[in-house]
Design a protein around this motif. Structure first.
Motif, PDB file in Angstrom:
ATOM      1  N   MET A 227       0.871  -1.258  -0.003  1.00 30.37           N
ATOM      2  CA  MET A 227       0.112  -0.379   0.127  1.00 30.37           C
ATOM      3  C   MET A 227       0.959   1.142   0.078  1.00 30.37           C
ATOM      4  SD  MET A 227      -3.776   0.686  -0.218  1.00 30.37           S
ATOM      5  CE  MET A 227      -4.408  -0.540   1.204  1.00 30.37           C
ATOM      6  N   VAL A 228       0.617   2.054  -0.799  1.00 27.73           N
ATOM      7  CA  VAL A 228       1.318   3.115  -1.508  1.00 27.73           C
ATOM      8  C   VAL A 228       1.046   4.574  -0.902  1.00 27.73           C
ATOM      9  CG1 VAL A 228       3.827   3.834  -2.625  1.00 27.73           C
ATOM     10  CG2 VAL A 228       3.239   1.539  -3.332  1.00 27.73           C
ATOM     11  N   GLN A 229       1.290   5.492  -0.507  1.00 30.11           N
ATOM     12  CA  GLN A 229       0.624   6.744  -0.608  1.00 30.11           C
ATOM     13  C   GLN A 229       1.877   7.453  -1.589  1.00 30.11           C
ATOM     14  OE1 GLN A 229       0.952   9.429   3.415  1.00 30.11           O
ATOM     15  NE2 GLN A 229       0.579   7.387   4.846  1.00 30.11           N
ATOM     16  N   VAL A 230       0.532   8.194  -2.447  1.00 33.96           N
ATOM     17  CA  VAL A 230       1.073   8.931  -3.283  1.00 33.96           C
ATOM     18  C   VAL A 230       0.209  10.052  -2.975  1.00 33.96           C
ATOM     19  CG1 VAL A 230       0.627   7.139  -5.369  1.00 33.96           C
ATOM     20  CG2 VAL A 230      -0.560   8.289  -4.726  1.00 33.96           C
ATOM     21  N   THR A 231       1.281  11.524  -4.135  1.00 37.77           N
ATOM     22  CA  THR A 231       0.631  12.480  -4.163  1.00 37.77           C
ATOM     23  C   THR A 231       0.203  13.028  -4.820  1.00 37.77           C
ATOM     24  OG1 THR A 231       2.680  12.901  -5.655  1.00 37.77           O
ATOM     25  CG2 THR A 231       3.549  13.294  -3.917  1.00 37.77           C
ATOM     26  N   SER A 232      -0.995  12.096  -5.516  1.00 35.08           N
ATOM     27  CA  SER A 232      -1.838  12.969  -6.537  1.00 35.08           C
ATOM     28  C   SER A 232      -2.444  11.557  -7.252  1.00 35.08           C
ATOM     29  CB  SER A 232      -1.634  13.619  -7.479  1.00 35.08           C
ATOM     30  OG  SER A 232      -0.606  13.739  -8.138  1.00 35.08           O
ATOM     31  N   PRO A 233      -3.368  11.922  -8.130  1.00 38.82           N
ATOM     32  CA  PRO A 233      -3.377  10.403  -8.724  1.00 38.82           C
ATOM     33  C   PRO A 233      -2.899  11.020 -10.150  1.00 38.82           C
ATOM     34  CG  PRO A 233      -6.149  11.698  -7.627  1.00 38.82           C
ATOM     35  CD  PRO A 233      -4.595  12.989  -7.591  1.00 38.82           C
ATOM     36  N   GLU A 234      -2.460  12.344 -10.762  1.00 34.71           N
ATOM     37  CA  GLU A 234      -1.539  11.949 -11.880  1.00 34.71           C
ATOM     38  C   GLU A 234      -0.418  10.726 -10.634  1.00 34.71           C
ATOM     39  OE1 GLU A 234      -3.575  16.204 -11.621  1.00 34.71           O
ATOM     40  OE2 GLU A 234      -3.172  14.941 -10.429  1.00 34.71           O
ATOM     41  N   ALA A 235      -0.085  11.714  -9.344  1.00 34.31           N
ATOM     42  CA  ALA A 235       1.042  10.756  -9.271  1.00 34.31           C
ATOM     43  C   ALA A 235       1.097   9.469  -9.488  1.00 34.31           C
ATOM     44  CB  ALA A 235       1.878  11.063  -8.534  1.00 34.31           C
ATOM     45  N   ALA A 236       0.237   8.999  -8.981  1.00 30.77           N
ATOM     46  CA  ALA A 236      -0.310   7.644  -9.022  1.00 30.77           C
ATOM     47  C   ALA A 236      -0.640   6.492 -10.800  1.00 30.77           C
ATOM     48  CB  ALA A 236      -1.960   7.456  -8.362  1.00 30.77           C
ATOM     49  N   ILE A 237      -0.693   7.782 -11.534  1.00 27.81           N
ATOM     50  CA  ILE A 237      -0.735   7.535 -13.055  1.00 27.81           C
ATOM     51  C   ILE A 237       0.976   7.082 -13.591  1.00 27.81           C
ATOM     52  CG2 ILE A 237      -1.183   7.555 -15.597  1.00 27.81           C
ATOM     53  CD1 ILE A 237      -4.520   9.012 -14.683  1.00 27.81           C
ATOM     54  N   ASP A 238       1.445   8.003 -12.971  1.00 27.17           N
ATOM     55  CA  ASP A 238       3.297   7.855 -13.112  1.00 27.17           C
ATOM     56  C   ASP A 238       3.300   6.621 -12.474  1.00 27.17           C
ATOM     57  OD1 ASP A 238       2.810  10.361 -15.078  1.00 27.17           O
ATOM     58  OD2 ASP A 238       3.171  11.374 -13.228  1.00 27.17           O
ATOM     59  N   LEU A 239       3.241   6.220 -11.347  1.00 27.28           N
ATOM     60  CA  LEU A 239       3.506   4.860 -10.423  1.00 27.28           C
ATOM     61  C   LEU A 239       3.540   4.062 -11.230  1.00 27.28           C
ATOM     62  CD1 LEU A 239       5.031   3.949  -8.563  1.00 27.28           C
ATOM     63  CD2 LEU A 239       2.576   4.534  -7.059  1.00 27.28           C
ATOM     64  N   LEU A 240       1.919   4.959 -11.931  1.00 27.72           N
ATOM     65  CA  LEU A 240       1.572   2.621 -12.715  1.00 27.72           C
ATOM     66  C   LEU A 240       2.440   2.754 -14.123  1.00 27.72           C
ATOM     67  CD1 LEU A 240      -0.338   0.567 -13.461  1.00 27.72           C
ATOM     68  CD2 LEU A 240      -1.734   2.540 -14.555  1.00 27.72           C
ATOM     69  N   ALA A 241       2.572   3.399 -15.107  1.00 27.35           N
ATOM     70  CA  ALA A 241       3.558   3.656 -15.382  1.00 27.35           C
ATOM     71  C   ALA A 241       4.952   3.006 -15.413  1.00 27.35           C
ATOM     72  CB  ALA A 241       3.784   4.281 -16.564  1.00 27.35           C
ATOM     73  N   LEU A 242       6.046   3.437 -14.533  1.00 23.82           N
ATOM     74  CA  LEU A 242       6.954   3.071 -13.449  1.00 23.82           C
ATOM     75  C   LEU A 242       6.861   1.513 -13.412  1.00 23.82           C
ATOM     76  CD1 LEU A 242       9.805   4.112 -13.657  1.00 23.82           C
ATOM     77  CD2 LEU A 242       9.054   4.583 -10.847  1.00 23.82           C
ATOM     78  N   ALA A 243       6.178   1.611 -12.836  1.00 25.06           N
ATOM     79  CA  ALA A 243       5.685   0.215 -12.118  1.00 25.06           C
ATOM     80  C   ALA A 243       6.075  -1.042 -13.187  1.00 25.06           C
ATOM     81  CB  ALA A 243       4.316  -0.680 -11.568  1.00 25.06           C
TER      82      ALA A 243
END
Length: 471
Positions: A227-243
């Motif tokens: 479970m990861v705290q993200v800074t924003s929904p945009e950051a969540a999408i960037d994290l998905l791309a990175l993953a």
């Protein structure tokens, strides 16, 4: 075409053809649906044991012009399993057709009858060291025929696809009572129209699925959950791309969770152990399944470090044991339960192009604020663009206080979804709840084709009338 009720005379015709053992007393559960938005009627309840009995029942219904409603686990959320208007129908429950007919581990194929509970299909796959990846909150009670009839989604769509993507072939009873023997184990078969994909997602309006040939997958050697705290929904999408850049198809789950959902858990389900002392505004649940000796915990740690350098994340909890993994999953899986206990004014199963999700999330509260003061719980399957965008009354008020605003809220959200080129039904189906929305937002050419298909296959209109297409 005029339809007739499943009355005493029709019941006698069933007894004459099949005996009385196939008939059941309609319990209240057969006329209810989980959200209690609809109440149905049942003229006659039949629980066949074999495909031949389903065919005989449909043949009788066709001859008498009696409406037929297929019934799986009763877990559908859009009213497809209950018929409240029109002549009292014949309800055909598949609950006695539960057999796992065959498992072919080397082919990664399992053949199950439509009444098999999803969790039992998963267990049968696991006993053969395979994975059936369809996973839903209702997997302990929903049935595979209903999963296919609604093209169910769930938490693993990112990696494995919807129910449609997990099916190779079907056995089904068509509206004239003829059995289509399409239980193919072939992965390549270009012999004309694809009846399988026509029936999947048709919600019982074109026939009754009685069995399915399902795709299995190898079980990942290692599974990691965080479970990861993200800074924003945009950051969540960037994290998905990175993953996905780092782990490819190893990413099986990527769920977006808003603070409101965590607060609801604290309010009505305080026994759920939450990973953070202070609920973050946005977090994601990530699960990876890896092969080749790769360590999933190390992979998640490496992913977090890379995301941290990009300013995408603030904190994380990586499960160190199966018990910790279960705790993280409990947070996500019990949010819908908390929602039900709070009581939503209007719930929305929607999808939006992934890159547009942050802007949709920004604009949504403004649209709702024009109607009144409400709480919003936005959560769901970010990896495939599917959000559950649910609107709740203010603290201390009941959803019934806002029944007059429900239609206005629904229209506001669905208009916004349409503006972004999204869908007002992502994974729950159309049922009877969203037939108006399909007329409003559906492509006219598609609707014309759908009506033509319905008319061709079901000229008497007996199959689940009022579902998907308006009667």
């Amino acid at each position: 075409m005029t339809l007739n009720p499943a009355d005493d005379a029709f019941a006698q015709s069933v007894r004459d053809a099949l005996g009385g053992e196939v008939l059941r007393k309609p319990e209240p559960r057969y006329s209810e649906e989980p959200r209690r938005r609809f109440s149905g009627q049942v003229g006659l309840l039949a629980a066949p044991r074999r495909t031949e009995e389903v065919a005989a029942l449909v043949q009788l219904a066709s001859a008498a012009s009696v409406p037929v409603v297929p019934y799986g686990g009763g877990t559908g959320l859009v009213g497809g399993q209950v018929m409240s208007a029109g002549p009292a129908p014949l309800l055909i429950s598949l609950e006695r057709m539960t057999a796992i007919r065959a498992v072919h581990p080397t082919e990664n194929i399992l053949i199950a009858e439509a009444g098999a509970v999803l969790a039992d299909v998963q267990a049968a796959a696991q006993s053969n060291n395979r994975l059936f990846p369809l996973s839903l909150a209702a997997e302990g009670s929903c049935r595979i025929g209903g999963n296919l009839a609604t093209n169910a989604g769930g938490v693993n769509v990112l990696r494995y696809g919807n129910a449609r993507d997990l099916c190779l072939g079907l056995e089904a009873v068509l509206p004239n009572g003829v059995v289509w023997h399409g239980l193919s184990r072939l992965r390549k078969d270009n012999t004309g129209y694809d009846l399988r994909n026509l029936l999947i997602g048709s919600e019982g309006t074109l026939g009754i699925i009685t069995a399915a040939s399902l795709k299995l997958s190898p079980r990942p050697a290692g599974v990691g959950t965080a479970m990861v705290q993200v800074t924003s929904p945009e950051a969540a999408i960037d994290l998905l791309a990175l993953a996905r850049d780092q782990l490819g198809d190893g990413v099986s789950t990527f769920e977006l969770i808003h603070r409101q959902g965590l607060q609801f858990l604290s309010e009505v389900l305080p026994d759920v152990r939450q990973p953070f002392a202070i609920s973050p505004e946005w977090s994601v649940l990530i699960e990876v399944g890896l092969f080749g000796g790769l360590d999933p915990q190390t992979a998640l740690e490496t992913l977090y470090a890379a995301a941290d350098t990009r300013g995408l994340v603030m904190d994380a909890v990586i499960a160190q044991s199966e018990a910790q993994r279960a705790d993280l999953w409990a947070v996500r899986e019990r949010i819908p339960e908390a929602n039900r206990l709070i009581g939503s004014v209007s719930s929305h199963d929607i999808s939006v192009p992934i890159s547009d999700i942050p802007e949709f999330i920004r604009q949504g509260p403004d649209e709702i604020a024009r109607i009144g003061l409400f709480r919003i719980n936005c959560f769901g399957h970010l990896g495939d663009g599917n959000l559950h965008y649910n609107v709740f009354p203010p603290a201390g008020r009941q959803r019934s206080d806002y029944d007059a605003q429900r239609g206005q809220i629904k229209s506001a959200i669905h208009d916004l979804v349409d503006k972004f080129g999204g869908s007002v039904s992502a994974e729950h189906g159309v049922g009877r709840l969203k037939t108006d929305e399909l007329e409003i937002y559906g492509d006219p050419a598609k609707l014309t084709a759908m009506r033509a298909i319905k008319s061709a296959l079901d000229p008497k209109g007996i199959m689940n009338p009022g579902a998907v297409l308006k009667s």
